[in-house]
Design an enzyme around this catalytic site. Sequence first.
Site, PDB file in Angstrom:
ATOM      1  CB  SER A 142      -0.896   0.027   1.248  1.00 38.22           C
ATOM      2  OG  SER A 142      -1.545   1.279   1.391  1.00 38.22           O
ATOM      3  CE1 TYR A 155      -3.981  -2.278   4.865  1.00 38.71           C
ATOM      4  CE2 TYR A 155      -3.385  -0.036   4.238  1.00 38.71           C
ATOM      5  CZ  TYR A 155      -3.765  -1.330   3.880  1.00 38.71           C
ATOM      6  OH  TYR A 155      -3.916  -1.652   2.557  1.00 38.71           O
TER       7      TYR A 155
END
Length: 260
Positions: A142, A155
């Site tokens: 990501s 995350y």
Amino acid sequence: MPGITGRVVVVTGAGRGIGAAVARLLGRHGAQVALWDTDPVTVTEVASELDAAGVKATAVCVDVRDSAAVEAATVEVEHTLGPVDLLVNVAGMLRTGALMEFTDEEWDEIFAVNVRGVFTVSRSVAGRMARRGHGAVVTVASNAGGVPRTGMGAYAASKAASSMLTKSLGLELATQGVRCNVVSPGSTDTPMLRDMWDAAGEGATEATVRGSLDAFRVGIPLGRVGTPEQVAQAVLFLLSDQASHITLQDLYVDGGAALG
């Protein structure tokens, strides 16, 4: 696509979103696809869709956190489809919230899926590639792994770890003919993102594109959220022979959101 047709590929998290898009695209380019997911219903549906389109595909229900289950799944795939040539680590989870409010259990869970999962699968699958002297790995991480995010610290940290794990693996396996790269999407129209939008309430979609000064987050310069298929195209390229001299790289597919 050179280097894809006839190859055996494992795609984790293949039941929906980016994983399903990757499996479909690789199948269209002639790969034999092993789809791994924890949801037996969705992963079987995608595999059946590929079978109906003439793609040789098999669905395997496996939890990437479980190293014994991963090893068994690898053995099953190599028995069913043949030696695995390509691996795409997509399986992941998103849990938002301020770091100071995260519990030990929440922290451990997100790292178990996003980092341990990449490790266990890569060790099992890429280890076999290395012994055979060829292969390619792509981990879908990501852009949050390279840009701090408020409310997404756990995350972001897990995705940064999965990215560095993959590049370090690529360095270790380079002399054995295995390339390892990372694709880092930004906001992509997947069920995971839509769940986050639903939780954020009205206007969340527009705010994603526009950005938020209060959250120290720029918007998306291209003015739109990405699609799973756009991420899959980047994965396809890095797996193919067109990228035969590319390894240890992290390709951002985020419409410019990370500003570089």
